[in-house]
Scaffold this motif. Structure first.
Motif, PDB file in Angstrom:
ATOM      1  N   ALA A   1       0.805  -1.224   0.000  1.00  0.00           N
ATOM      2  CA  ALA A   1       0.000   0.000   0.000  1.00  0.00           C
ATOM      3  C   ALA A   1       0.830   1.263   0.000  1.00  0.00           C
ATOM      4  O   ALA A   1       0.299   2.346  -0.211  1.00  0.00           O
ATOM      5  CB  ALA A   1      -0.937   0.018   1.209  1.00  0.00           C
ATOM      6  N   GLY A   2       2.139   1.129   0.257  1.00  0.00           N
ATOM      7  CA  GLY A   2       2.949   2.335   0.320  1.00  0.00           C
ATOM      8  C   GLY A   2       2.827   3.203  -0.902  1.00  0.00           C
ATOM      9  O   GLY A   2       2.729   4.424  -0.809  1.00  0.00           O
ATOM     10  N   GLY A   3       2.815   2.579  -2.096  1.00  0.00           N
ATOM     11  CA  GLY A   3       2.690   3.359  -3.319  1.00  0.00           C
ATOM     12  C   GLY A   3       1.367   4.082  -3.400  1.00  0.00           C
ATOM     13  O   GLY A   3       1.287   5.246  -3.784  1.00  0.00           O
ATOM     14  N   PHE A   4       0.289   3.399  -2.990  1.00  0.00           N
ATOM     15  CA  PHE A   4      -1.034   4.037  -3.011  1.00  0.00           C
ATOM     16  C   PHE A   4      -1.093   5.187  -2.020  1.00  0.00           C
ATOM     17  O   PHE A   4      -1.590   6.268  -2.309  1.00  0.00           O
ATOM     18  CB  PHE A   4      -2.101   2.997  -2.677  1.00  0.00           C
TER      19      PHE A   4
ATOM     20  N   LEU B   1      13.793   4.016   6.568  1.00  0.00           N
ATOM     21  CA  LEU B   1      14.537   5.262   6.723  1.00  0.00           C
ATOM     22  C   LEU B   1      15.465   5.376   5.529  1.00  0.00           C
ATOM     23  O   LEU B   1      16.337   4.527   5.331  1.00  0.00           O
ATOM     24  CB  LEU B   1      15.332   5.263   8.028  1.00  0.00           C
ATOM     25  N   VAL B   2      15.265   6.424   4.716  1.00  0.00           N
ATOM     26  CA  VAL B   2      16.025   6.575   3.466  1.00  0.00           C
ATOM     27  C   VAL B   2      16.631   7.966   3.397  1.00  0.00           C
ATOM     28  O   VAL B   2      15.936   8.970   3.618  1.00  0.00           O
ATOM     29  CB  VAL B   2      15.129   6.317   2.237  1.00  0.00           C
ATOM     30  N   TYR B   3      17.915   8.009   3.070  1.00  0.00           N
ATOM     31  CA  TYR B   3      18.637   9.272   2.872  1.00  0.00           C
ATOM     32  C   TYR B   3      18.915   9.454   1.387  1.00  0.00           C
ATOM     33  O   TYR B   3      19.398   8.536   0.718  1.00  0.00           O
ATOM     34  CB  TYR B   3      19.950   9.259   3.645  1.00  0.00           C
TER      35      TYR B   3
ATOM     36  N   ASN C   1      10.496   9.151  -4.548  1.00  0.00           N
ATOM     37  CA  ASN C   1       9.546   8.123  -4.152  1.00  0.00           C
ATOM     38  C   ASN C   1      10.064   6.760  -4.609  1.00  0.00           C
ATOM     39  O   ASN C   1      10.230   6.526  -5.809  1.00  0.00           O
ATOM     40  CB  ASN C   1       8.176   8.408  -4.776  1.00  0.00           C
ATOM     41  N   ILE C   2      10.333   5.859  -3.649  1.00  0.00           N
ATOM     42  CA  ILE C   2      10.822   4.512  -3.990  1.00  0.00           C
ATOM     43  C   ILE C   2       9.858   3.431  -3.509  1.00  0.00           C
ATOM     44  O   ILE C   2      10.241   2.268  -3.378  1.00  0.00           O
ATOM     45  CB  ILE C   2      12.228   4.269  -3.415  1.00  0.00           C
TER      46      ILE C   2
END
Length: 427
Positions: A14-17, A225-227, A35-36
């Motif tokens: 669901a993250g993309g939605f 967590l993304v940098y 957005n990944i």
């Protein structure tokens, strides 16, 4: 509390939605951002196309031209006295952003290639307002091409995922403003010029990303967590076109310019978890280093123009004066049946302007629905209604230089609306 396998898979994907449901009107030059989320899709192959339309309604009022120089003689007032023009203006333009991605996975490894438009701006108050010597039109666009991969392995009750990637970015745009008001001067003396100057710029550079995620499918839980690194535009080139200004300049007033600037790095934490059968809670916190965009200066080197071009001389600049951006979002998602899901979210974005410009705090309410007619296709539609908070713009000091003294103005609370749609195909 656990979920059945199908529900857990839907929610972990669901993250993309949930990202599509909140098209942003964020601070700085942010549009689509990074957005990944497609990387987390559990399918072996997945492709997605998304487009977003944003319509901000920022209105300027009480506009006063050159308030610190009202008593100066005409020849000493850059741009002329524009206070006879309207003291209101529509400062915002609607825009579209597009994102395309394709992801493939083999055992515990996944890779995604995507195209996006992370940065942009479009302000167009026009020529007919009292602040035309600050801005007539400013437009910034970007293109980003990224490859991101991850590797996951068992860790405790779930899986730990290590994320890394690189991206190539192009940023380009222009700015037009009134350099000298020629109203009332006979055309024979101006040569038919309009007094407008134009700055065209383009630059490119590379960046990288690294991150970590932890997933427990039984609880539809994921934390990531993304940098994303800064992108150094070390060789920005372009032209300063003063051909419409009656000044004795070489090259017909078209001057090559050069400069450098880094686009900001960012750090984003995202969390989602099942909270009841068919219910999901999600939230995110993002920091963006917009404070490195202060006064972007450009020089030129043209023989015959020693007062404008030469070592250490600023031919022109883009004055921004941003502070760091913070975006906080939270919401609830619900799976109605095997085909339909929905979500609602609330987002706060801290304004990046500091007394100069119109980027104050923004509050947005987003809703979205997802429809999956088959297990291989999914359609999403989302909308946002937001509040742009009030403020004013005037004289400030940026990197030791006085800016904003050419025009002062106020603005009230304004609205922003947006709509997003996407389609995902997976196998």
């Amino acid at each position: 509390m656990t979920f059945n396998k199908k529900t857990a898979t839907i929610f972990l994907a669901a993250g993309g939605f949930l990202a599509v449901q909140a098209p942003a009107f964020a601070g700085g030059l942010e549009r689509g951002g990074y957005n990944i989320d497609l990387l987390f899709d559990p399918s072996s192959v997945a492709a997605e196309a998304a487009t977003t339309y944003v319509a901000p309604q920022r209105e300027l009022k009480n506009v006063v031209d050159d308030p610190a120089l009202v008593a100066a003689p005409p020849g000493a007032r850059p741009g002329g006295n524009l206070n006879g023009l309207p003291n209101t203006a529509d400062d915002s333009e609607s825009y579209w952003t597009t994102r395309l991605g394709i992801k493939g996975g083999v055992e515990n490894a996944d890779c995604m290639f995507d195209y996006s438009q992370p940065w942009g701006a479009h302000l167009k108050p026009g020529r007919n307002w009292a602040g035309a010597n600050q801005n007539i039109e400013t437009k910034v666009n970007s293109r980003n091409y990224a490859l991101t991969c991850s590797y996951r392995f068992d860790a405790g009750p779930g899986q730990l995922r290590l994320i890394g990637g690189a991206f190539y970015q192009e940023v380009y745009g222009f700015k037009e403003r009134l350099v000298q008001d020629l109203t009332g001067i006979p055309p024979i003396l101006t040569g038919g010029r309009n007094g407008i100057g134009r700055l065209d710029l383009e630059g490119d550079g590379w960046g990288w990303r690294a991150g970590v995620a932890y997933e427990i499918p039984e609880y539809a839980l994921r934390a990531s967590l993304v940098y994303n690194s800064e992108v150094k535009l070390d060789d920005i080139t372009g032209t300063l076109n003063l051909s419409q200004v009656p000044l004795p300049l070489p090259n017909g007033g078209i001057l090559p310019v050069f400069g450098s600037q880094a686009m900001p790095d960012s750090l984003e934490l995202k969390v989602q978890s099942g909270i009841a059968p068919d219910w999901l809670a999600f939230g995110s916190v993002k920091w963006t280093d917009w404070s490195q965009l202060q006064r972007v200066t450009f020089g030129c080197s043209v023989p015959g123009a020693p007062t404008l071009c030469g070592p250490g001389i600023v031919a022109t600049s883009l004055d921004l004066g941003y502070r760091d951006g913070w975006t906080v979002s939270g919401g609830i998602g619900h799976k109605f049946n095997e085909q339909w899901s929905g979500a609602v979210s609330l987002t706060w974005d801290r304004g990046t302007s500091q007394g100069y410009g119109t980027q104050t705090d923004t509050w947005t309410l987003g809703t979205g629905v997802s429809y999956a007619p088959t297990k291989n296709v999914e359609f999403r539609l989302a909308g946002v209604l937001g509040l742009l908070t009030s403020g004013s713009s005037g004289t400030v000091t940026i990197d030791g230089a006085t800016v904003g003294n050419d025009v002062h103005y106020d603005f009230d609370n304004d609205l922003v609306a947006a709509i997003s749609s996407s389609v995902k195909v997976k196998f």
